[in-house]
Scaffold this active site. Structure first.
Site, short mmCIF file in Angstrom:
data_model
loop_
_atom_site.label_atom_id
_atom_site.label_comp_id
_atom_site.label_asym_id
_atom_site.label_seq_id
_atom_site.Cartn_x
_atom_site.Cartn_y
_atom_site.Cartn_z
N GLU A 100 -8.41 -10.86 -12.86
CA GLU A 100 -8.71 -9.60 -12.15
C GLU A 100 -8.57 -8.40 -13.10
OE1 GLU A 100 -6.98 -11.02 -7.80
OE2 GLU A 100 -5.63 -9.98 -9.17
N CYS A 120 -8.32 -3.15 -4.41
CA CYS A 120 -7.06 -2.50 -4.81
C CYS A 120 -7.22 -1.70 -6.09
CB CYS A 120 -5.96 -3.53 -4.99
SG CYS A 120 -5.26 -4.14 -3.44
N CYS A 125 -3.34 -8.23 -0.34
CA CYS A 125 -3.01 -6.90 -0.85
C CYS A 125 -4.08 -5.87 -0.50
CB CYS A 125 -2.80 -6.96 -2.35
SG CYS A 125 -4.17 -7.72 -3.26
N CYS A 126 -5.36 -6.26 -0.54
CA CYS A 126 -6.43 -5.28 -0.34
C CYS A 126 -6.50 -4.74 1.09
CB CYS A 126 -7.77 -5.86 -0.76
SG CYS A 126 -7.85 -6.27 -2.52
#
Length: 679
Positions: free
Chosen positions: A325, A343, A416-417
């Site tokens: 990522e 994110c 997380c996003c």
């Protein structure tokens, strides 16, 4: 009660600022001072409040994230989710819900948040340690946690990452509600962190940055120097670890994956995991502003320039490489495998706003706007409960190696996003205005009412517009008493023939259009300073300032160094990047050509995708006649939609970059054809 609490917070904040010898030259106008009436962002904030936040909390309940805290309090059970950082999904959603409470008071939601905070508090160990992946069963912690506290912080445990999101949530909750229940938990944890890490104590650079940003926020509330000192320590600790293989090109082995390959003050290029990186750079800007550290300032300025000139996608996406990522090499911006984590766009907004506060230059807000309207909100579906983790630049039906998902998901194991979006969207009012002395900056064009103090007296600004669809902007300025001050209105780079503040992307056409500005119906001359139209005058109640931004359809081309985009063009109107999607173009999008003579017309369609301006033109479309074994081009009406709105009508092809002409034909065998996303 709310007003009294906010007043108390304001007084604490004011006294803290007085005690600080240094800070950002430009100061943000607090999100609580801006009330939106906007037709673009306010509906999204309502969906976030009514759909996204409840769905996020519900998923935290159903997936065991809440149960982890309950088991930690009981010191019994088995950690029941996947990752040791799953605690942060609760923190982030609390943060978003807190921002949202300031927009939409909601007693039921506030009560639920308090019940979660109670569970978080009970899970905290007596000395302040808070990490359910260990506390549930210290003898059998999560595999990533290590046998003792902090021993795997550099690479796996995310203990400090959890703390950072706790601090961020506590800050938002305190400012939005005036309550200290979450703040006290955060301060207790921060005191532990400061007692463990620092000179003469434990030396480690946090593996996933954000604790640095969070500590700075706690410092702003309390004025406690140790919080700022520890944030600076974590930044300066990077590049000191001797266990890396400096000769290795593997970012996990040489430390670059988590920006630990060399001291931050010596770094000049964005490397490694894009979210971690942008959180680090945000913290570097914070610490540079608050300490006056010129070396850190030079580093963060240089890294920003590297990103904007060599490592950002045309829609504001960061992090090109799926493996890790992470950022790729300079100009490594492939379309077929573009990662662009949601994110990372969120972290990019945090970073660019801090860069603006450092320098007062509109170029940082230009990049922030690009991220906000394109590569960030593309990450959430129009329904408010479906998401992209990665944001693709193209989806082609016939490529079996297509890397990115062509349809949205309701949740992810690593979620997380979605939870990050819950906290960013309701915080947008805090990015609209800023001040430096008696200069008031207008950064974002969002209809609403704002009140700020100039020369110690309140000034009201009412924005009215239909942005981003229309460039006609109206500002009604009303000081309490007639007063002289400057209003600095951002003239976006795209309205000044600048696609991005570098030569990475440029407009192929450059019409000589000047932005017209009038006051009370009379045209005015103005100067431009760092991208802002400076209107310096004696303002009286009810003065009406009008700004007319050109909303032409523009063709974007990439630098010759971006090999994947050569001979191709992207479309932009206002701040929005456009794409073609299968649903509007006879089931295809990868067969569209946009030659130099193509002329696009903009048309608003209120019933499409919650209301969007579409672009249409008759252009060549490649057609394959399988029976006749022929390939031809035929002119057809093609429709493009805003990039953020794609993948809300099922899965299929999507393109951002379009060839200008046919250069070659690739023959694909029948066995290679498959639905996008199938592997």
């Amino acid at each position: 009660m709310m007003k009294r609490s906010l007043l108390a917070v304001a007084l604490v904040s004011a006294s803290t600022v007085l005690a600080q010898p240094k800070d950002y030259p430009v100061q943000a106008v607090n999100f609580t001072a801006v009330k939106l009436t906007d037709n673009f962002w306010l509906p999204r904030m309502k969906i976030n409040h009514n759909v996204t936040i409840p769905a996020s909390f519900a998923r935290c309940e159903s997936t065991g994230r809440v149960k982890n805290f309950e088991m930690a309090a009981a010191h019994s059970g088995k950690f029941c989710t996947t990752f040791p950082f799953d605690d942060t999904d609760i923190y982030k959603t609390i943060e978003g819900a807190s921002f949202s409470l300031s927009l939409f008071p909601d007693k039921k939601l506030e009560t639920y948040i308090d019940s979660l905070i109670d569970k978080v508090g009970k899970a905290q160990e007596p000395d302040g340690y808070l990490y359910t992946a260990r506390t549930i069963d210290p003898q059998k912690p999560h595999n990533w946690a290590g046998p003792e506290r902090w021993v795997k912080e550099r690479e796996l445990s995310h203990e400090l990452y959890n703390s950072g999101h706790l601090y961020e949530a506590a800050y938002a909750h305190y400012y939005a509600t005036g309550k200290k229940n979450l703040l006290n938990i955060a301060l207790k944890n921060a005191d532990l962190v400061c007692s463990v890490f620092g000179e003469g104590k434990l030396h480690v650079a946090p593996g996933h940055e954000i604790v640095e940003m969070g500590l700075v926020k706690l410092y702003r509330i309390t004025g406690k120097q140790q919080y700022l000192q520890t944030a600076r320590f974590f930044i300066e600790e990077r590049g000191r670890y001797k266990g890396y293989d400096a000769k290795s090109k593997d970012p996990w082995r040489n430390g670059a994956y988590w920006q630990d390959q060399q001291p931050v003050a010596d770094q000049r290029e964005a490397v490694g995991h894009a979210v971690r990186a942008a959180y680090l750079y945000s913290a570097v800007a914070d610490v540079a502003a608050l300490t006056g550290d010129e070396k850190l300032l030079l580093a963060v300025d240089s890294i920003w320039q590297n990103v904007v000139a060599k490592k950002i996608y045309v829609q504001g996406g960061l992090g090109a490489i799926p493996s890790g990522e992470r950022f790729g090499d300079n100009y490594e911006l492939p379309n077929a495998t573009a990662y662009n984590e949601t994110c990372a766009a969120i972290a990019g907004v945090y970073w660019n706003y801090r860069m603006f506060l450092l320098h007062g230059d509109s170029k940082y807000m230009d990049v922030l706007e690009k991220m906000l309207y394109n590569g960030l909100i593309s990450g959430i579906g129009l329904d408010g409960k479906s998401f992209f983790y990665a944001n693709a630049m193209q989806i082609k039906n016939h490529f079996s190696h297509q890397a990115m998902e062509p349809e949205r998901s309701g949740w992810f194991d690593c979620s997380c996003c979605p939870t990050n979006l819950t906290r960013l969207i309701p915080s947008i009012p805090g990015y609209v205005y800023a001040q430096k002395g008696d200069a008031v900056y207008v950064n974002l064009f969002v209809s609403g009412n704002a009140t700020m103090n100039v020369h110690g007296k309140p000034v009201s600004i009412v924005q009215q517009n239909n942005y981003p669809w229309d460039g006609a902007l109206t500002f009604t300025v009303s000081p309490q008493k007639t007063d002289a001050f400057s209003l600095l209105v951002r003239i976006p780079g795209w309205a000044r023939n600048e696609a991005i503040p570098s030569n990475l992307y440029t407009f192929s056409d450059n019409p000589a259009t000047k932005v017209s500005i009038s006051i009370n119906g009379q045209p005015v001359e103005y100067s431009v300073d760092k991208g802002y139209a400076v209107i310096k005058r004696t303002w009286k109640k009810g003065d009406v300032l009008k700004v007319d931004l050109p909303m032409d359809v523009r063709r974007v081309v990439a630098s010759e160094n971006v090999k994947d985009d050569q001979g191709k063009v992207a479309l932009q109107r206002g701040p929005l990047i456009y794409c073609a999607e299968w649903a509007d173009n006879n089931g295809r999008a990868a067969n569209i050509l946009i030659p130099p003579d193509a002329v696009f017309q903009a048309r608003f369609q209120p019933d499409l995708l919650n209301g969007v301006e579409v672009l249409q033109s008759e252009v060549p479309v490649i057609t394959v006649d399988e029976k006749a074994q022929t390939v031809s081009t035929n002119r057809k009406l093609v429709t493009a939609i805003p990039y953020y709105a794609w993948a809300n009508r099922g899965k299929g092809e999507m393109m951002v970059w379009f060839p200008e002409k046919v250069k070659d034909v690739e023959i694909i065998g029948e066995q290679s054809k498959q639905e996008p996303g199938k592997k």
